[in-house]
Enzyme design. Structure first.
Site, PDB file in Angstrom:
ATOM      1  N   CYS A 241      16.321  10.660 -26.131  1.00 46.46           N
ATOM      2  CA  CYS A 241      16.457  11.671 -25.063  1.00 46.46           C
ATOM      3  C   CYS A 241      15.347  12.090 -23.568  1.00 46.46           C
ATOM      4  O   CYS A 241      13.976  11.940 -24.681  1.00 46.46           O
ATOM      5  CB  CYS A 241      17.205  12.465 -25.041  1.00 46.46           C
ATOM      6  SG  CYS A 241      16.822  14.073 -26.123  1.00 46.46           S
TER       7      CYS A 241
ATOM      8  N   CYS B 143      12.961  14.159 -25.531  1.00 49.72           N
ATOM      9  CA  CYS B 143      11.888  13.713 -26.536  1.00 49.72           C
ATOM     10  C   CYS B 143      10.080  13.466 -25.954  1.00 49.72           C
ATOM     11  O   CYS B 143       9.524  14.099 -26.042  1.00 49.72           O
ATOM     12  CB  CYS B 143      13.066  12.833 -27.719  1.00 49.72           C
ATOM     13  SG  CYS B 143      13.612  12.976 -28.959  1.00 49.72           S
TER      14      CYS B 143
ATOM     15  N   ASP C 238      -0.154  -6.194  10.551  1.00 45.64           N
ATOM     16  CA  ASP C 238      -0.993  -6.757  11.027  1.00 45.64           C
ATOM     17  C   ASP C 238      -1.059  -7.991  11.412  1.00 45.64           C
ATOM     18  O   ASP C 238      -0.054  -8.760  10.786  1.00 45.64           O
ATOM     19  CB  ASP C 238      -2.657  -6.344  10.240  1.00 45.64           C
ATOM     20  CG  ASP C 238      -3.618  -7.236  10.457  1.00 45.64           C
ATOM     21  OD1 ASP C 238      -4.252  -6.833  11.270  1.00 45.64           O
ATOM     22  OD2 ASP C 238      -4.000  -8.250  10.079  1.00 45.64           O
TER      23      ASP C 238
ATOM     24  N   ASP D 161      -3.759  -8.416   4.473  1.00 44.95           N
ATOM     25  CA  ASP D 161      -4.197  -9.119   4.111  1.00 44.95           C
ATOM     26  C   ASP D 161      -5.780  -8.824   4.030  1.00 44.95           C
ATOM     27  O   ASP D 161      -5.997  -9.301   3.091  1.00 44.95           O
ATOM     28  CB  ASP D 161      -3.730 -10.239   3.966  1.00 44.95           C
ATOM     29  CG  ASP D 161      -4.662 -10.550   5.010  1.00 44.95           C
ATOM     30  OD1 ASP D 161      -4.605 -10.294   5.816  1.00 44.95           O
ATOM     31  OD2 ASP D 161      -4.342 -12.246   5.384  1.00 44.95           O
TER      32      ASP D 161
ATOM     33  N   ASP E  34      -8.300  -4.012   6.110  1.00 38.71           N
ATOM     34  CA  ASP E  34      -6.522  -2.911   6.545  1.00 38.71           C
ATOM     35  C   ASP E  34      -6.444  -1.773   5.375  1.00 38.71           C
ATOM     36  O   ASP E  34      -5.292  -1.790   5.378  1.00 38.71           O
ATOM     37  CB  ASP E  34      -5.042  -4.152   6.165  1.00 38.71           C
ATOM     38  CG  ASP E  34      -5.053  -5.237   7.380  1.00 38.71           C
ATOM     39  OD1 ASP E  34      -5.017  -5.432   8.018  1.00 38.71           O
ATOM     40  OD2 ASP E  34      -5.822  -6.829   6.507  1.00 38.71           O
TER      41      ASP E  34
END
Length: 755
Positions: free
Chosen positions: A21, A24, A438, A648, A652
């Protein structure tokens, strides 16, 4: 500035066994945080793993960390690479949470609880107290021993858990029954052995269902792991490769013995074992499980292939470039694993609640027992109601609510080419109202293509102009040269090889392809002024200006023998991706505004934006200014806006890091992908809307799971305290709560992208 790698830290992943749980989880994290030299630790209940960052100069050893975790009461070992193991059938049946133990428990418990179902029919029958004791005892102390063991360890560490609650509750019911049996040997209806036995059986059933569901949430990882073939056909390096030599002279080596520069043979229908470049052959390659692209991709000589993809109809020889942990497939698995083991920020609140949950429940159970004893003057009723409180209060559902949804959501997203690396993205994606694209490489293809040839007069046919211009560029590596050669190839034209070809640095190239001396000049608004003395200057400027206004790059082809008369304007441009407009439309359907960042002039940028349906454009943006634009968008109109950035390139990266959610195309650079919280495995802009959609759905599942987990305990505990739930029903309800949370999370596996 590129981020510097921290060489003073080491990252370890441990498999943690025995956690049941959220309490723990908190207990293990608390123990790890106390170790000198441990900089950070994150424990995940759903994956049963701990990620630990250690200062390399501290001298702490991983064996010491493992020993401390084991001392805390849990098993620990170093996780194997990409280690979410699939449970063996024997473990699922006879293991600690195995189905075999559940069946055995219910078989022993059935004679205890089945008589209850006969009572509505007027049949009052039950086993003798001795038989009830004989059947309940192995369930309590053999099958239920795991609860005593784990509960005792948690008690010794000062942090309670679910096992402690079950051990206390069932022991109270069993002990009360044993006492009643001694005090009233013939009053079998006053015994509650069936309650303690059924509680243990229901909890075991719940844990078995939970183990099965956990396996399903990690199916995406295992599906990716299975893409790796176990062996590779390696051709000796001193052999001249041909189709015949490749088939006859190779060694079948284990994959871990393949090195970069090795030449690997891949037969039709086989999995490609390494990342590399095709040295021999052509084929279609199925990359669907890696990129989400459903159609096989045509691969030619010299093109890259990804390890784990499926070869189609052709024989291939590949030069290995990346193997093992350096391969794309390995990095994908690592990204998904990291996302599944990290915690969403909301989980920190859940962990804080879980830390005080068990002590609070024990306190409520004591108060319930004392209050009922005082008001009802019945010790047995008081104990039973206290037992019900102990048993129904389950922190398991709270602990599983968030990680189960994250595992399921990130797993199914990975199957469709969307890698969610940062769980914080899930909490922000549902709030996004702006996506900034972009332009170059994201909405456009990212490399120049021939758009148009504009002749001056009728002296030359367009195909002749293209063949001559392409001939001038033979052997050139310039992007515009490649665009011309590609265009000629697509039209089935053979470039006319020139004589006396000569490069003119900073100007262009000249040569004699047939009649006349042709000169190819690359022009922009500044360099076109150099033609001002040419008698055709006005005509060249008029045609060139229209191209410049459209954001196009141009070259002018001239015949220097006539005298320097223009033959044609050749216009190049970065062509829009086929699905760019569809991507923007999908965002509008999600009520998200799309904006575009471009280095082009405003007229050219507006032309592109209008074509795909974007209303807001930032033109003439220098790469260094993109992050500032993102900050402006975040505070636009005086209100906090949540902005995603899609890019990409290296330039960027700052904007991707500044945005609330950064999305990087995998067709770009590693720097961009490192800066982004989401990596899109294909250069397909429609994945942006899909990524936002699955993130929103995952976030909704987290909210639903947490809501039901809190509501379950908020309503169940009072009902148990007031006597409306028997211990047996309370145990059933507790087991059901965890199962419902996991089942709700698994519904995410049914998600499919809209495009």
């Amino acid at each position: 500035m590129d981020p510097q790698k921290d060489t003073n830290s080491e990252l370890f992943t441990l498999d943690i066994g025995g956690m049941t749980c959220g309490s723990c989880v908190g207990r293990v994290e608390k123990a790890l945080d106390k170790i000198p030299g441990v900089e950070a630790a994150s424990v995940n209940l759903a994956t049963e793993q701990a990620k630990i960052r250690v200062n390399a100069d501290s001298g702490v050893k991983i064996d010491d960390i493992i020993a401390l975790v084991q001392k805390t009461g849990y098993s620990a070992k170093i996780s194997a690479p990409h280690g979410i193991p699939e449970l063996a059938p024997s473990k699922l049946f006879w293991g600690t949470d195995g189905l075999g133990r559940v069946i055995l428990g219910f078989s022993l418990s059935a004679p205890l609880f089945l008589p209850m179902f006969l009572m509505p029919f007027g049949i009052h029958w039950s086993l003798s107290p001795t038989w009830q004791l004989l059947l309940a005892t192995p369930v309590q102390f053999f099958l239920g021993w795991r609860f005593y063991k784990a509960g005792f360890k948690s008690l010794m560490s000062g942090v309670g858990n679910m096992d402690l609650l079950v051990a206390l509750g069932t022991s109270a019911a069993y002990g009360l029954s044993a006492y009643q049996m001694i005090a009233s040997p013939h009053a079998s209806h006053e015994l509650y052995f069936e309650g303690s036995a059924v509680i243990i059986c229901m909890v075991m059933l719940g844990k078995w269902l939970e183990a099965r569901a956990k396996q399903q949430t990690s199916e995406a990882i295992r599906a990716l792991q299975k893409l790796w073939p176990e062996h590779a056909k390696v051709i000796e390096r001193n052999i001249v490769i041909s189709e015949n030599s490749a088939l006859d002279q190779f060694r079948d080596l284990p994959l871990d013995q393949v090195f970069p520069k090795d030449r690997v043979l891949v037969l039709p229908g086989e999995r490609i074992p390494v990342d590399g470049i095709i040295l021999l052959g052509n084929s279609h390659v199925d990359e669907s499980l890696l990129t989400g692209e459903s159609d096989p991709v045509k691969k030619h000589l010299g093109e890259k292939v990804i390890g784990g993809s499926l070869n189609g109809e052709g024989l291939l020889v590949i030069e290995a470039q990346a193997v093992g942990v350096e391969s794309v497939l390995s990095k994908i698995i690592s990204l998904v694993e990291d996302a599944q083991t990290q915690k969403a920020p909301i989980q920190k609140l859940v962990d804080q609640v879980s830390a005080i949950f068990v002590p609070s429940v024990i306190g409520i159970a004591i108060i319930t027992g004392l209050a009922n004893w005082f008001y009802l003057d019945s010790a047995s009723v008081a104990i039973l109601r206290a037992v019900s409180v102990l048993v129904i209060a389950c922190p398991c559902a709270l602990g599983l609510a968030t990680p189960a949804a994250i595992m399921a959501g990130t797993g199914v997203a990975a199957c469709f080419g969307i890698l969610i690396k940062d769980p914080q993205v899930l909490e922000l994606a549902h709030r996004l109202n702006i996506v900034a694209f972009d332009k170059t490489g994201t909405l456009t293809i990212g490399k120049p293509r021939l758009l148009e040839i504009i002749p001056f007069g009728d002296s030359y046919a367009v195909d002749d102009i293209l063949a001559s211009a392409a001939g001038l560029q033979l052997g050139s590596e310039h992007p515009l040269a490649k665009a011309l050669l590609d265009a000629a190839k697509q039209r089935g034209l053979n470039p006319i090889t020139p004589t006396d070809s000569k490069a003119l640095p900073g100007i262009g190239i000249s040569g004699r392809p047939s009649a006349g001396v042709f000169l190819g000049l690359s022009l922009n608004l500044q360099s076109i002024a150099s033609l001002e003395g040419n008698p055709h200057y006005s005509a060249i400027l008029a045609k060139a200006q229209a191209c410049f206004d459209a954001g196009q790059t141009i070259s002018v082809l001239m015949n220097q023998e006539n005298p320097s008369s223009p033959i044609a304007i050749i216009a190049f441009g970065d062509e829009l991706k086929d699905n760019a407009q569809e991507a923007v439309t999908s965002l509008h359907k999600l009520h998200i505004r799309a904006v575009m960042l471009s280095g082009d002039n405003l007229a050219a940028a507006n032309r592109v934006a209008k074509t795909i349906g974007i209303q807001e454009v930032f033109a003439k943006i220098m790469p260094s200014n993109k992050a500032e634009i993102i900050r402006q968008l975040q505070s636009k109109d005086g209100e906090r806006q949540f902005v995603a950035m899609v890019g990409d390139g290296v330039n960027d990266a700052p904007a991707l890091a500044t945005a609330d959610v950064g999305m990087a195309m995998s067709t770009g650079t590693d720097v961009a992908m490192q800066a982004a919280g989401i990596t899109l495995m294909r250069g397909d802009p429609t994945l942006v809307a899909n990524a936002i959609d699955i993130s929103r759905r995952t976030w909704k599942k987290i909210q639903q799971n947490l809501f039901w987990a809190f509501i379950f305990n908020a309503t169940g505990i009072p009902l148990a305290a007031l006597g409306y739930l028997s211990p047996m029903l309370a145990g059933s309800a507790m087991a059901l709560s965890s199962f419902c949370v996991l089942s709700n999370a698994l519904l995410l596996k049914r998600w499919r992208p809209a495009h």
